[in-house]
Design a protein around this motif. Structure first.
Motif, PDB file in Angstrom:
ATOM      1  N   VAL A  75       0.853  -1.181   0.000  1.00 57.59           N
ATOM      2  CA  VAL A  75       0.000   0.000   0.000  1.00 57.59           C
ATOM      3  C   VAL A  75       0.891   1.233   0.000  1.00 57.59           C
ATOM      4  N   GLN A  76       0.603   2.133  -0.890  1.00 53.65           N
ATOM      5  CA  GLN A  76       1.323   3.406  -0.923  1.00 53.65           C
ATOM      6  C   GLN A  76       0.376   4.519  -0.507  1.00 53.65           C
TER       7      GLN A  76
ATOM      8  N   SER B 211      -4.178  16.827   1.073  1.00 55.80           N
ATOM      9  CA  SER B 211      -4.794  15.750   0.314  1.00 55.80           C
ATOM     10  C   SER B 211      -3.938  14.506   0.412  1.00 55.80           C
ATOM     11  N   CYS B 212      -4.583  13.348   0.372  1.00 54.43           N
ATOM     12  CA  CYS B 212      -3.865  12.086   0.486  1.00 54.43           C
ATOM     13  C   CYS B 212      -4.533  11.057  -0.415  1.00 54.43           C
ATOM     14  N   THR B 213      -3.705  10.297  -1.116  1.00 55.90           N
ATOM     15  CA  THR B 213      -4.215   9.241  -1.980  1.00 55.90           C
ATOM     16  C   THR B 213      -3.544   7.922  -1.644  1.00 55.90           C
ATOM     17  N   ALA B 214      -4.346   6.889  -1.517  1.00 47.92           N
ATOM     18  CA  ALA B 214      -3.833   5.549  -1.279  1.00 47.92           C
ATOM     19  C   ALA B 214      -3.906   4.751  -2.568  1.00 47.92           C
ATOM     20  N   SER B 215      -2.900   3.919  -2.791  1.00 47.48           N
ATOM     21  CA  SER B 215      -2.871   3.076  -3.981  1.00 47.48           C
ATOM     22  C   SER B 215      -2.211   1.745  -3.648  1.00 47.48           C
ATOM     23  N   GLY B 216      -2.346   0.807  -4.559  1.00 47.93           N
ATOM     24  CA  GLY B 216      -1.770  -0.514  -4.348  1.00 47.93           C
ATOM     25  C   GLY B 216      -2.848  -1.516  -3.942  1.00 47.93           C
ATOM     26  N   SER B 217      -2.516  -2.392  -3.018  1.00 51.52           N
ATOM     27  CA  SER B 217      -3.447  -3.438  -2.561  1.00 51.52           C
ATOM     28  C   SER B 217      -4.394  -2.851  -1.515  1.00 51.52           C
ATOM     29  N   ILE B 218      -5.378  -2.109  -1.959  1.00 52.70           N
ATOM     30  CA  ILE B 218      -6.205  -1.339  -1.040  1.00 52.70           C
ATOM     31  C   ILE B 218      -7.664  -1.758  -1.063  1.00 52.70           C
ATOM     32  N   SER B 219      -7.920  -2.983  -1.389  1.00 43.37           N
ATOM     33  CA  SER B 219      -9.285  -3.475  -1.321  1.00 43.37           C
ATOM     34  C   SER B 219      -9.686  -3.599   0.137  1.00 43.37           C
ATOM     35  N   GLY B 220     -10.687  -2.837   0.549  1.00 42.44           N
ATOM     36  CA  GLY B 220     -11.140  -2.923   1.925  1.00 42.44           C
ATOM     37  C   GLY B 220     -10.542  -1.882   2.853  1.00 42.44           C
ATOM     38  N   ILE B 221     -10.595  -0.616   2.440  1.00 35.02           N
ATOM     39  CA  ILE B 221     -10.103   0.454   3.317  1.00 35.02           C
ATOM     40  C   ILE B 221     -11.142   0.718   4.394  1.00 35.02           C
ATOM     41  N   TYR B 222     -10.715   0.655   5.641  1.00 34.00           N
ATOM     42  CA  TYR B 222     -11.617   0.949   6.749  1.00 34.00           C
ATOM     43  C   TYR B 222     -11.612   2.445   7.065  1.00 34.00           C
ATOM     44  N   PHE B 223     -10.476   2.914   7.508  1.00 31.87           N
ATOM     45  CA  PHE B 223     -10.363   4.310   7.932  1.00 31.87           C
ATOM     46  C   PHE B 223      -9.320   5.038   7.095  1.00 31.87           C
ATOM     47  N   MET B 224      -9.587   6.322   6.905  1.00 32.14           N
ATOM     48  CA  MET B 224      -8.595   7.227   6.322  1.00 32.14           C
ATOM     49  C   MET B 224      -8.614   8.491   7.156  1.00 32.14           C
ATOM     50  N   GLY B 225      -7.465   9.066   7.351  1.00 31.61           N
ATOM     51  CA  GLY B 225      -7.460  10.280   8.138  1.00 31.61           C
ATOM     52  C   GLY B 225      -6.093  10.888   8.286  1.00 31.61           C
ATOM     53  N   TRP B 226      -6.002  11.780   9.271  1.00 29.28           N
ATOM     54  CA  TRP B 226      -4.795  12.560   9.482  1.00 29.28           C
ATOM     55  C   TRP B 226      -4.395  12.574  10.946  1.00 29.28           C
TER      56      TRP B 226
END
Length: 115
Positions: A2-3, A21-36
């Motif tokens: 995951v990047q 701003s933040c972007t996630a990429s890669g093996s990211i199937s199933g993101i629960y939380f995103m934040g700072w």
């Protein structure tokens, strides 16, 4: 893998605003939380704001009422808007992504509030 890549930050005048701003990429199937989170100089890393996959949000007390976190599940991005910045907001801000219970961090972006 995951990047997590952040953008935004820099020098902000007191009373000003920031947008991170933040972007996630890669093996990211199933993101629960995103934040700072943020880490002021010489202090521990603490939560700023978090959003769940269903849109629920949590804000730390110091930023409540002057911050907004938003998320685009289709683009795997999260944006933090913070207003009325003061010197106490100076910190390295880190994006956090939780994928199926495992946490990943961005490299951090410096926010300095100064005139």
């Amino acid at each position: 893998q995951v990047q997590v890549v952040e953008s935004g930050g820099g020098l902000v005048q007191p009373g000003g605003s920031l947008r991170l701003s933040c972007t996630a990429s890669g093996s990211i199937s199933g993101i629960y939380f995103m934040g700072w989170y943020r880490q002021p100089p010489g202090k521990q890393r603490d939560l700023v704001a978090l959003t769940g996959s269903s849109g629920t949000t949590t804000y730390a007390d110091p930023v409540k009422g002057r911050s907004s976190i938003s998320r685009d599940n289709a683009k795997n991005t999260v944006v933090l808007q913070m207003n009325s910045l003061g010197p106490e907001d100076t910190a390295v801000y880190y994006c956090y992504v939780n994928v199926l219970g495992k946490g990943y961090w961005g490299q951090g972006t410096q926010v300095s509030v100064s005139s």
